[in-house]
Design an enzyme around this catalytic site. Structure first.
Site, PDB file in Angstrom:
ATOM      1  N   GLU A 169      35.702  34.768  51.883  1.00  0.00           N
ATOM      2  CA  GLU A 169      36.067  33.612  51.058  1.00  0.00           C
ATOM      3  C   GLU A 169      37.284  32.922  51.674  1.00  0.00           C
ATOM      4  O   GLU A 169      38.325  33.541  51.871  1.00  0.00           O
ATOM      5  CB  GLU A 169      36.411  34.063  49.629  1.00  0.00           C
ATOM      6  CG  GLU A 169      36.743  32.899  48.721  1.00  0.00           C
ATOM      7  CD  GLU A 169      37.222  33.332  47.335  1.00  0.00           C
ATOM      8  OE1 GLU A 169      38.139  34.167  47.256  1.00  0.00           O
ATOM      9  OE2 GLU A 169      36.670  32.828  46.342  1.00  0.00           O
TER      10      GLU A 169
ATOM     11  N   CYS B 107      36.286  28.871  42.522  1.00  0.00           N
ATOM     12  CA  CYS B 107      35.594  30.148  42.740  1.00  0.00           C
ATOM     13  C   CYS B 107      34.098  29.944  42.900  1.00  0.00           C
ATOM     14  O   CYS B 107      33.427  30.670  43.613  1.00  0.00           O
ATOM     15  CB  CYS B 107      35.871  31.094  41.589  1.00  0.00           C
ATOM     16  SG  CYS B 107      35.449  30.386  39.992  1.00  0.00           S
TER      17      CYS B 107
ATOM     18  N   LYS C 191      50.236  35.684  31.942  1.00  0.00           N
ATOM     19  CA  LYS C 191      51.010  35.593  33.189  1.00  0.00           C
ATOM     20  C   LYS C 191      50.249  34.623  34.088  1.00  0.00           C
ATOM     21  O   LYS C 191      49.315  34.998  34.791  1.00  0.00           O
ATOM     22  CB  LYS C 191      51.099  36.979  33.849  1.00  0.00           C
ATOM     23  CG  LYS C 191      52.335  37.203  34.694  1.00  0.00           C
ATOM     24  CD  LYS C 191      52.498  36.270  35.876  1.00  0.00           C
ATOM     25  CE  LYS C 191      51.702  36.697  37.091  1.00  0.00           C
ATOM     26  NZ  LYS C 191      51.752  35.696  38.174  1.00  0.00           N
TER      27      LYS C 191
ATOM     28  N   GLU D  85      37.037  38.189  36.618  1.00  0.00           N
ATOM     29  CA  GLU D  85      36.309  37.084  37.250  1.00  0.00           C
ATOM     30  C   GLU D  85      36.945  36.877  38.613  1.00  0.00           C
ATOM     31  O   GLU D  85      38.096  36.435  38.711  1.00  0.00           O
ATOM     32  CB  GLU D  85      36.397  35.832  36.366  1.00  0.00           C
ATOM     33  CG  GLU D  85      35.699  36.060  35.028  1.00  0.00           C
ATOM     34  CD  GLU D  85      35.797  34.908  34.051  1.00  0.00           C
ATOM     35  OE1 GLU D  85      36.589  33.983  34.288  1.00  0.00           O
ATOM     36  OE2 GLU D  85      35.091  34.941  33.037  1.00  0.00           O
TER      37      GLU D  85
END
Ligand code: NDP
Length: 488
Positions: A392, A288, A178, A254
């Site tokens: 973040e 990331c 997905k 992750e």
């Protein structure tokens, strides 16, 4: 207008839901594709196809043959590099250089490296003494885990999706992918290449749709999904973990990061600028592993700030079709809103805006006015507990803080909920070892960034992830071990 269908059981299918959604170009703001939206029936079809394939030709195929097929797949991706590149840059707005040098080659490498590795690994054997003197033989067998649900983000779609599909297939599993609704194209195209090289039907399936209460959630809740590997935001990871708890499905996560770079006064300044320019602004800060917190030793603080500002001001904004563009747009209007809300917050909190802080001023009529561009931005002057330093942002921005001692900077770098990566800039080898060993993260780079050997463990600590993938660590997640104990 392009249409992205679902890829189920080796064929492209319209969604039974009858629904489609729009894919918007990040660089022009215009619709570029219709995407079929999978709902319960389609997700079920994809998982059933993947489950059935485990018992078909794929499940019976000898490991060496399976690995050869994946090597062929890697070669076929290389041969179709231009097509993958085009699909990726139109979906993401990435510069062609990033897609050409990093994203697409890494996609092929993700199949090659795990196929090579699997070919050369076997189970283990432990002989055991017993009181009757005959002994026992313990064989460690590695079996595929089964159907793996792969949920991947939009920031490096092909690279991150194949990072999971490569080892999953090498280990003999089947997958239902997905991709993010923002980046459906390369996952869809890969179906065609799977068929081209003869990967049996049902081994690789793609469903498009959204996360919560849509394809993503339905996939993670399907009882025939045996493991879920996910890359994305920490909050989404928390939601998926709850969904995966039903039936106790294994997860590998992750997740996000708020990664520090530490620049010591003994660093090679040119190298420090080159590395932090990339780690802050590559892929418009949507990485990331990117740096959003920079700590610079006080004697070189002013020089570093002014040189990084010069670098940021020299970036050329543009979509994939703009010659010489070095920084692209953000992925979507929604993400741009999020990043701009941090730009506003930083100003409200009294940050010194070294450069940027808003939306670029393009000439009237320029296509970029409709795209999702923001200015590369550098701040100084905020305290360490500011949301700009703690959360973040995932945009082309960073906050730079001065420091005086090694001890102080280690404490500041580690004072975060995240633990993905850190970058150290120093010419002092002892310091690199000393400080590197104290970073509470999964990866530390010294005088470099994004230098990846795919055999090494990749992942984060704290809220940046669960588990490690890469090399033999991927094999750990994508296989089940059976201890076969044979009394002799
Ligand atoms: P998201 O978490 O928003 O989405 C990732 C994927 O999860 C998408 O396919 C999304 O679908 C899907 N999803 C969302 N909610 C659910 C749910 N409840 N159940 C199942 N699936 C769901 O991440 P982004 O796409 O915004 O990616 C950026 C994030 O990824 C950043 O935080 C970044 O740090 C992290 N990341 C981490 C990496 C690492 O290796 N540690 C590498 C790269 C990125 P949809 O998009 O359709 O909603």
């Amino acid at each position: 207008m392009t249409t992205h269908k679902l890829f189920i059981d080796g064929e492209y299918r319209a969604a039974k839901s009858g629904k489609t959604f729009d894919k918007i170009s990040p660089s022009t703001g215009k619709k570029i594709a219709d995407v079929h939206e999978a709902l319960a029936e389609d997700v079920n079809d994809a998982v059933e196809a993947a489950a059935a394939a485990l018992n078909g030709p794929w499940g019976k195929m000898p490991k060496a043959e399976r690995c050869d097929l994946l090597m062929k797949l890697a070669d076929a991706i290389d041969a179709r590099k231009a097509d993958f590149m085009e699909a990726e840059v139109q979906d993401t707005g990435h510069t062609r250089g990033f897609a050409e040098k990093v994203e697409i080659p890494r996609g092929a490498a993700n199949f090659r490296i795990f196929a090579e590795m699997l070919k050369n690994t076997g189970g283990e054997y432990f002989h055991m003494d017993t009181h009757d003197g005959t002994g026992a033989a313990n064989l460690e067998l590695h079996r595929p885990k089964g159907v793996i649900g792969v949920i991947s983000p939009w920031n490096a779609p092909f690279l991150l999706m194949t990072w999971k599909v490569g080892p999953a297939l090498a280990c003999g599993n089947t997958v239902v992918v997905k991709p993010s609704e923002e980046s459906p194209a390369t996952a869809t195209l890969l179906g065609e290449v799977m068929n081209e090289v003869g990967i049996p039907k049902g081994v690789y399936n793609v469903i498009h749709g959204f996360g919560p209460e849509s394809a993503g959630e339905l996939l993670t809740q399907h009882p025939k999904v045996n493991g879920i590997t996910f890359t994305g935001e920490t909050r989404t990871g928390e939601a998926i973990m709850k969904q995966a708890a039903i039936g106790l499905r294994d997860v590998s996560f992750e997740l996000g990061g708020k990664n520090p770079a530490i620049v010591f006064a003994d660093a090679d300044m040119d190298k420090a600028i080159e590395v932090t320019m990339r780690s802050c602004f590559a892929n418009t800060g949507q990485v990331c592993l990117g740096t959003e917190r920079i700590y610079v030793e006080r004697p070189i603080f002013d020089e570093f700030v002014s040189r990084l500002k010069a670098g940021a001001d020299g970036l050329k904004q543009g979509g994939p079709d703009t010659d010489g563009a070095t920084i692209g747009p953000l992925i979507s209007a929604e993400h741009r809103e999020k990043v701009l809300s941090y730009y506003k917050k930083a100003a409200d909190l009294g940050a010194t805006i070294v450069t940027g802080g808003g939306v670029p001023d393009f000439p009237e009529g320029d296509y970029r006015n409709e795209g999702f561009f923001v200015e590369p931005t550098i701040w100084t002057g905020l305290p360490e507990d500011s949301p700009i330093v703690r959360e973040e942002i995932f945009g082309p921005c960073c906050h730079i803080q001065p420091f005086d001692t090694e001890e102080e900077v280690i404490a500041m770098a580690n004072d975060t909920n995240y633990g993905l990566s850190a970058t150290l800039l120093t010419e002092n080898l002892g310091r690199a070892h000393r400080v590197g060993g104290k970073m509470e993260v999964g990866l530390v780079w010294v005088n470099s960034w994004f230098l990846r050997d795919l055999r090494t463990a990749f992942g984060g600590s704290k809220s940046s992830g669960i588990g490690r993938e890469g090399g033999v660590h991927s094999l750990e997640f994508y296989t089940e071990r059976t201890n076969l104990c044979l009394k002799l």
